[in-house]
Scaffold this active site. Structure first.
Site, PDB file in Angstrom:
ATOM      1  N   GLY A  37      -5.538  -5.612   6.134  1.00  0.00           N
ATOM      2  CA  GLY A  37      -6.550  -4.615   6.447  1.00  0.00           C
ATOM      3  C   GLY A  37      -7.670  -5.092   7.339  1.00  0.00           C
ATOM      4  N   THR A  69      -0.894   0.341   6.895  1.00  0.00           N
ATOM      5  CA  THR A  69      -0.600  -0.643   5.852  1.00  0.00           C
ATOM      6  C   THR A  69      -0.453  -2.011   6.492  1.00  0.00           C
ATOM      7  OG1 THR A  69       1.042  -1.432   4.269  1.00  0.00           O
ATOM      8  CG2 THR A  69       1.846   0.094   5.976  1.00  0.00           C
ATOM      9  N   GLY A  70      -1.050  -3.002   5.879  1.00  0.00           N
ATOM     10  CA  GLY A  70      -0.980  -4.338   6.449  1.00  0.00           C
ATOM     11  C   GLY A  70      -2.242  -5.105   6.125  1.00  0.00           C
ATOM     12  N   ARG A  84     -13.861  -7.315  -2.272  1.00  0.00           N
ATOM     13  CA  ARG A  84     -13.240  -7.139  -0.944  1.00  0.00           C
ATOM     14  C   ARG A  84     -12.719  -5.705  -0.797  1.00  0.00           C
ATOM     15  NH1 ARG A  84      -8.031  -5.377   1.129  1.00  0.00           N
ATOM     16  NH2 ARG A  84      -7.673  -6.423   3.093  1.00  0.00           N
ATOM     17  N   VAL A  85     -13.065  -5.097   0.317  1.00  0.00           N
ATOM     18  CA  VAL A  85     -12.566  -3.761   0.635  1.00  0.00           C
ATOM     19  C   VAL A  85     -11.804  -3.854   1.950  1.00  0.00           C
ATOM     20  CG1 VAL A  85     -13.217  -1.399   1.245  1.00  0.00           C
ATOM     21  CG2 VAL A  85     -14.441  -2.599  -0.589  1.00  0.00           C
ATOM     22  N   GLY A  86     -10.612  -3.288   1.970  1.00  0.00           N
ATOM     23  CA  GLY A  86      -9.786  -3.335   3.176  1.00  0.00           C
ATOM     24  C   GLY A  86      -9.934  -2.083   4.020  1.00  0.00           C
ATOM     25  N   THR A  94       0.866  -1.186   0.000  1.00  0.00           N
ATOM     26  CA  THR A  94       0.000   0.000   0.000  1.00  0.00           C
ATOM     27  C   THR A  94       0.895   1.226   0.000  1.00  0.00           C
ATOM     28  OG1 THR A  94      -1.976  -0.917   1.063  1.00  0.00           O
ATOM     29  CG2 THR A  94      -1.480   1.306   1.631  1.00  0.00           C
TER      30      THR A  94
END
Ligand code: ASP
Length: 295
Positions: free
Chosen positions: A217, A214-215, A192-194, A164
């Protein structure tokens, strides 16, 4: 607004998916270049919000990170991108999720903030809005996307390997802003939404703290990572302790990643529990730094 710090600060990240043994010379050089490009603009009085948008646009355009041009497709073969922008003093925010077909999701996020009564537009509606705003369309996706970060992807299958970009800025008037942009985790399901487009989870800015995550999500959503960092500071914690506590909580749940955060005094925090996190910064003292693994 009267100047508070008078001196700008910035921190950006290129994702916490960094793996030891991978060469990040190109990303390190690029992140430094972005910070060096932003420094005179900030000293000239560029607003925190605009600086975040400009820095994230450069990161998206580079094709070096898993955001913007560097994106990889989801499990259905579609490039669905997420981005967000949040501005500290007044808590304004704009975001897009599962956006297809446009070069710079961060510009769509800014347009949502500035031109609509909404905070988040998703999918087809986000794309229709981006087209109405005249944002640059991609055209030939096969020729455009670079699939950055594949070398980072040595997570076991099903464990949400990721990358990201994000940026937090304190401007010369003491205003904070943050932005985040991503193609999400590798191999994500369609739709899919983080955390990245969600204020509170993957982005936050108020009058005390700006943060970008970031990671993996899913974990950052579950702990409202960026807002929790700010709320801990509001409760009296130092920025460093607040950000670390949030990452430790994510680790305790089984997640990995990191976050960057900046407070109104220009304090920078950048904890992570992954192997590395690509990041670069400008301090209020005017020092520029870049790091991936903390060594
Ligand atoms: N947090 C992003 C997501 O889950 C991915 C990343 O930061 O690497 O979509």
């Amino acid at each position: 607004m009267a100047p508070i710090s008078g001196r700008p600060a910035l921190i950006l990240h290129g994702g916490a998916g960094a793996r030891r043994g991978v060469n990040y010379d190109a990303e390190i050089a690029h992140m430094r270049q972005v910070v060096e490009t932003m420094r005179p603009r900030l000293l000239d009085g560029l607003s925190a919000a605009e600086a975040v948008v400009q820095a994230v646009t450069m990161l998206e355009d580079s094709g070096l990170y898993v955001a913007g041009r560097g994106a990889s497709p989801n499990a259905a073969g579609a490039y669905e991108l997420d981005a967000s922008l949040m501005v500290g003093p007044d808590g304004r925010a704009g975001a897009v999720a599962a956006l297809q077909g446009f070069r710079n999701p961060i510009l769509a996020a800014r347009a949502v903030m500035e031109k609509t009564p909404h905070v988040l537009l998703a999918g087809e509606g986000a794309a229709l809005f981006a087209a109405e705003q005249g944002l640059d369309a991609i055209g030939d996706e096969a020729a455009w996307f670079t699939h950055a970060g594949q070398g980072d992807d040595n997570h076991p299958p099903g464990t949400l390997a990721h990358g990201t970009v994000g940026c937090c800025v304190l401007d010369v008037q003491g205003r904070l802003a943050a932005g985040t942009s991503t193609a999400g985790v590798f191999g994500k399901m369609a739709g899919r939404v983080g955390d990245s487009p969600l204020p509170g989870a993957g982005v936050w800015a108020d009058d005390r703290v700006a943060a970008s995550a970031t990671g993996q999500g899913e974990y950052f959503i579950r702990v409202a990572a960026c807002a929790q960092t700010a709320w801990r500071v509001a409760d009296g914690a130092s920025l460093t302790d607040a950000a670390r506590a949030v990452i430790d909580r994510i680790g305790a749940l089984g997640g990995d990643g990191g976050l960057i955060a900046l407070d109104a005094q220009g304090t920078i925090a950048d904890p992570y529990n992954s192997q590395g996190m690509k990041r670069a910064w400008l301090t209020v003292e005017g020092e520029v730094g870049v790091d991936v693994f903390g060594d």
